[in-house]
Design a protein around this motif. Structure first.
Motif, short mmCIF file in Angstrom:
data_model
loop_
_atom_site.label_atom_id
_atom_site.label_comp_id
_atom_site.label_asym_id
_atom_site.label_seq_id
_atom_site.Cartn_x
_atom_site.Cartn_y
_atom_site.Cartn_z
N LEU A 52 -5.69 -4.18 -3.72
CA LEU A 52 -5.80 -4.17 -2.40
C LEU A 52 -7.00 -3.88 -1.81
CD1 LEU A 52 -2.16 -3.23 -1.68
CD2 LEU A 52 -2.87 -5.59 -1.88
N GLY A 53 -7.93 -3.43 -2.72
CA GLY A 53 -9.30 -3.26 -2.26
C GLY A 53 -9.60 -1.76 -2.20
N VAL A 54 -9.01 -0.93 -2.71
CA VAL A 54 -9.07 0.57 -2.74
C VAL A 54 -8.73 1.12 -4.02
CG1 VAL A 54 -8.47 2.88 -1.67
CG2 VAL A 54 -8.74 0.79 -0.18
N THR A 71 0.81 -1.20 -0.12
CA THR A 71 0.12 0.13 0.05
C THR A 71 0.81 1.41 0.10
OG1 THR A 71 -0.01 0.38 2.41
CG2 THR A 71 -1.78 -1.16 1.18
N HIS A 72 0.41 2.47 -0.40
CA HIS A 72 1.13 3.60 -0.34
C HIS A 72 1.40 4.07 1.21
CE1 HIS A 72 1.53 8.08 -0.65
NE2 HIS A 72 1.69 7.97 -1.68
N GLY A 73 0.47 3.67 2.09
CA GLY A 73 1.09 3.80 3.43
C GLY A 73 2.06 3.27 3.79
N GLU A 74 2.35 1.89 3.52
CA GLU A 74 3.37 1.02 3.66
C GLU A 74 4.77 1.43 2.90
OE1 GLU A 74 1.29 -3.34 4.33
OE2 GLU A 74 1.99 -2.54 2.40
N THR A 87 -4.08 8.05 -1.27
CA THR A 87 -4.76 7.62 -0.17
C THR A 87 -3.89 6.36 0.49
OG1 THR A 87 -6.03 5.83 -1.32
CG2 THR A 87 -6.95 8.07 -1.00
N PRO A 88 -3.72 6.15 1.81
CA PRO A 88 -2.83 5.23 2.40
C PRO A 88 -3.03 3.80 1.87
CG PRO A 88 -3.62 6.71 4.06
CD PRO A 88 -4.37 7.09 2.71
N GLN A 89 -4.32 3.45 1.37
CA GLN A 89 -4.39 2.11 0.93
C GLN A 89 -4.26 1.77 -0.58
OE1 GLN A 89 -4.95 -0.48 2.84
NE2 GLN A 89 -4.43 0.99 4.56
N THR A 90 -3.84 2.98 -1.15
CA THR A 90 -3.74 2.90 -2.70
C THR A 90 -2.75 1.78 -3.00
OG1 THR A 90 -4.45 5.11 -3.14
CG2 THR A 90 -3.05 3.99 -4.70
N PRO A 91 -3.12 0.82 -3.69
CA PRO A 91 -1.69 -0.16 -3.97
C PRO A 91 -0.86 0.58 -4.93
CG PRO A 91 -3.82 -0.65 -5.44
CD PRO A 91 -4.21 0.42 -4.58
#
Length: 280
Positions: A269-271, A99-102, A135-139
């Motif tokens: 990843l769902g987003v 994810t973008h957050g990771e 967004t943090p959940q963007t793959p």
């Protein structure tokens, strides 16, 4: 009027967005030459007029998500983790899906890009704090930095290379027909290796390249219905697009695992990230 004329099937349609691109123009010409009707999407009235018709799409994924239900489209996308799961001999670098957050917590430098859409521009960053906003959940795909001397786009149908084009030299756009490129035999040989080792939809567009230090590697996979054809044969590109974005009921059983779901792609990843307005 005879009964047979009453029952004549409607001609298939190639639907393209109102925002014109060079590839859309080339594909419209190729479609018209093979007897397809070409239609521009101008609003809800277009969808109503095409209801029940066999429709194929060339354009962006955000619009595709909106029209897929009403038009019963089956859209084939490479999974988000496709590049990260390739054998090392096809990538020649480490590639990870996260994810973008990771990724924002990673040290660098590293190369980062969306898996296949254009929610933000690909780039090399010194560290995760320099990532383009998302967004943090963007793959995202994160990989070791690699420099490609030449890059090529392959259009594959049922694992067979039907047309290809060079599109960049040392990172600069420089399209040329594959047959005019001195590395054409190497490109075809690598395409055959790729088809044998990598699971792909039966209609695929894959970018590959020759590294500065030698060796051939996959750059990325693309949505065929959103990929520029550059100097490839438009008629052959159209064949791939028709398979990749057409009537849902015609999707082959072996391709169903690659069907796009609204707002994302297989393996996402769902987003949903924001989709770009231009093809890749």
């Amino acid at each position: 009027m005879t009964a047979s004329r009453h029952c004549a099937p409607a001609a298939p349609v190639l639907l393209t967005p109102a925002q014109r691109t060079s590839t859309a123009g080339l594909l419209n010409g190729a479609a018209a030459r093979r007897g397809l009707e070409t239609v521009t999407l101008t609003g809800p009235g277009t969808l109503r007029a095409l209801a029940g018709r066999p429709v194929h799409w060339y354009g962006g994924p955000r619009t595709a998500d909106r029209i897929a239900g009403p038009l019963r489209l089956g859209l084939l996308d490479p999974p988000d983790d496709w590049l990260a799961r390739l054998p090392p001999q096809l990538t020649l670098r480490r590639v990870e899906l996260m994810t973008h957050g990771e990724a924002s917590r990673r040290t660098g430098p590293f190369f980062v890009k969306p898996p296949s859409d254009k929610s933000f521009p690909p780039s090399v960053v010194a560290c995760g704090a320099q990532l383009p906003p998302a967004t943090p959940q963007t793959p995202v795909l994160v990989s070791e930095v690699a420099s490609f001397a030449t890059e090529y786009r392959l259009f594959l149908l049922a694992g067979t290379l039907v047309t290809a084009t060079r599109y960049a030299v040392h990172g600069r756009l420089d399209p040329a027909p594959l047959d005019a490129d001195p590395y054409a035999p190497d490109v075809r040989a690598f395409a055959a290796r790729l088809s044998a080792l990598a699971p792909l939809p039966s209609a695929a567009a894959v970018d590959v390249g020759r590294l500065d230090g030698g060796g051939w590697a996959v750059v990325e996979a693309n949505m065929p219905y959103f990929a520029h054809c550059y100097a490839a044969d438009p008629a052959a590109v159209l064949e791939v697009v028709l398979r990749a974005a057409g009537p849902y009921e015609r999707v082959q059983d072996s391709d169903r695992r690659f069907l796009r779901v609204p707002g994302g792609r297989p393996g996402a990843l769902g987003v949903e990230g924001a989709q770009g307005a231009q093809g890749a």
